[in-house]
Scaffold this active site. Structure first.
Site, PDB file in Angstrom:
ATOM      1  N   CYS A  79       0.835  -1.209   0.000  1.00  0.00           N
ATOM      2  CA  CYS A  79       0.000   0.000   0.000  1.00  0.00           C
ATOM      3  C   CYS A  79       0.867   1.256   0.000  1.00  0.00           C
ATOM      4  CB  CYS A  79      -0.986  -0.060   1.177  1.00  0.00           C
ATOM      5  SG  CYS A  79      -2.336   1.108   1.034  1.00  0.00           S
ATOM      6  N   HIS A 187      -3.699  -4.301  -0.032  1.00  0.00           N
ATOM      7  CA  HIS A 187      -3.222  -5.059   1.123  1.00  0.00           C
ATOM      8  C   HIS A 187      -3.425  -6.551   0.847  1.00  0.00           C
ATOM      9  CE1 HIS A 187      -2.551  -1.965   4.261  1.00  0.00           C
ATOM     10  NE2 HIS A 187      -3.313  -1.251   3.457  1.00  0.00           N
ATOM     11  N   GLU A 189      -3.061  -8.961   2.784  1.00  0.00           N
ATOM     12  CA  GLU A 189      -3.676  -9.617   3.954  1.00  0.00           C
ATOM     13  C   GLU A 189      -5.168  -9.325   4.058  1.00  0.00           C
ATOM     14  OE1 GLU A 189      -1.827  -6.928   4.001  1.00  0.00           O
ATOM     15  OE2 GLU A 189      -2.334  -5.566   5.642  1.00  0.00           O
TER      16      GLU A 189
END
Lengths: 209, 252
Positions: A79, A187, A189
């Site tokens: 990011c 992101h 995750e």
């Protein structure tokens, strides 16, 4: 061992838990000395570009990151952590970045070529176009949806660093990379299966944990 | 292009989900993490957790819920309810939430939106607006405190002000439609979409897959939120998405 660069600008909790789910050992470092000899690094980041560069500098990470990149150690920027790798950003006035990728960070214009306005931030699930599916980072990653949330976007004169893009009124660099240095605007995750696969590829294929 | 997002909303009270009782096939239907996983598997694009705890302990417990969800899920989620200060915002985001939603606290003190946006970026700051049509005003009026207290804001004016202050997304609930299951409030959504340029999540009124189709095609909402039709298994996220896909709406 993955070193997570903790300069006070990120959602470190989620990414560290994602590494735990992948059973990858990691540690946080607020100073280079804390994570000197890791096998790979993650550079996270949420917030504003100028604040982040200042924080990286205060924590002594600017020369550290540049040395690690030169030494061939795998690094993954996430990011804002991706944006910092470019030469400069328009955010909050002209701010120099790490200069490890050619190009700069600009705000989405919010108006397309036809003069129609569109929404900023680019927020939500968008499908990736894979430009370099042969890269180890992209093993078992298909043209899947990943979750974007950003108002500033990378623009590069060097298309060879583009591993994947997404279409949001312009070609949004989604994953960029060159040799040991890789990064994603989204992101991983928070990006479902594809995101977890990318993290796994970084940790297990590129870093060989 | 961006896909349209389907967002189940979970009400959490003292650390327990209060509406998830129909999910008898999971071990503990009151466990926010278990329910979140079910929705993730069904293809939910995001989740919203609304903390309706009355006690201080309940609010503390919510942070544990946030940590558990962030530890186990790889999709984004928003946390709202009882977030009143920059400290609350920091605590929620640092424990793994992707966004916070601010409702009454933002109306009471709009600077909070700016403080949050300056610190974390506007993409983390959602303004939740509860609006009801006001016959006297001839437009929608913003309510606070869970719809109990009328404010002096017209919905379009507050939406513009909130975005100007730093909100990066609007979660817009129609009090007229909420619980009715007769479809989203398209005129309200159209009015707000016309004055702001940030993503808008439609909320209140979902009763069927067709309602989602309408809100995505007729007023071009970015996302749609629902609670009871998913919790009580009247339909599933997967069914809604399959229907939308068949009708040509882009979904993940």
């Amino acid at each position: 061992m993955i070193g997570i660069i903790d300069y006070g600008m990120g959602n470190l909790f989620s990414v560290s838990k994602a590494l735990e789910r992948l059973k990858v050992p990691y540690k946080f470092g607020e100073r280079p000395a804390d994570i000197e000899n890791c096998d790979g690094y993650i550079l996270p980041g949420v917030g504003a570009f100028p604040d982040a560069m200042k924080a990286l500098e205060e924590h002594g990470f600017i020369p550290f990151i540049k040395e690690k990149v030169k030494a061939g150690v795998p690094i993954y920027g996430i990011c804002l952590g991706m944006q910092l790798l470019f030469e400069a950003s328009d955010e909050g006035g002209e701010t120099a970045g790490l200069g490890l990728f050619p190009g700069r960070i600009v705000r989405f214009p919010g108006v397309n070529e036809k003069g129609e306005s569109y929404k900023v931030p680019h927020m939500g699930w968008n499908k990736m176009n894979l430009l370099k599916p042969e890269e180890p980072l992209l093993s078992d990653v298909k043209e899947e949806y990943v979750y974007f949330v950003h108002s500033f976007v990378a623009q590069t004169p060097d298309p060879s660093i583009l591993y994947a893009t997404a279409d949001y009124h312009l070609d949004v660099p989604a994953i960029v990379g060159r040799n040991n240095l890789v990064a994603s605007q989204f992101h991983p995750e928070k990006s479902g299966r594809a995101g977890m696969q990318l993290l796994e590829n970084f940790c297990k294929v590129m870093v060989k944990q | 292009m961006l896909s349209k997002r389907i967002i189940p909303c979970l009400d959490v009270k003292e650390g327990r989900v209060v509406k998830g009782i129909q999910f008898v096939d999971i071990r503990d239907a009151g466990d926010p993490v278990e329910l979140a996983k079910v929705y993730d598997e069904q293809g939910a694009d995001e989740l919203v957790f609304l903390d309706i705890s009355a006690t201080h302990e309940g609010k503390k417990t919510m942070i544990d819920v946030v940590r558990s969800v962030a530890s186990e899920l790889a999709i984004p989620f928003t946390v709202g309810g009882g977030i009143r200060s920059l400290e609350d915002i920091k605590e929620t985001l640092r424990n793994g939430a992707d966004k916070v939603s601010l409702n009454s606290s933002a109306v009471n003190r709009p600077e909070l939106l700016t403080e949050g946006a300056d610190y974390f970026g506007s993409q983390c700051i959602v303004v939740a607006i509860d609006a009801r049509y006001d016959e006297e005003w001839g437009t929608w009026r913003v309510y606070t405190r869970g719809g109990r207290t009328p404010s002096e804001w017209k919905v379009t004016e507050w939406a513009e002000e909130a975005v100007r202050r730093g909100a990066g997304e609007i979660l817009l609930t129609s009090m007229n439609k909420d619980g009715e299951k007769t479809g989203f409030d398209l005129p309200l959504l159209e009015a707000v979409q016309g004055v702001v340029n940030v993503p808008v999540i439609a909320s209140g009124g979902a009763g069927s897959s067709e309602h989602f189709y309408d809100v995505f095609t007729e007023v071009d909402a970015d996302a749609a939120l629902a609670a009871s039709i998913f919790h009580y298994k009247e339909t599933s996220v997967a069914n809604v998405k399959a229907y939308l896909k068949e009708k040509g709406v882009i979904v993940r």
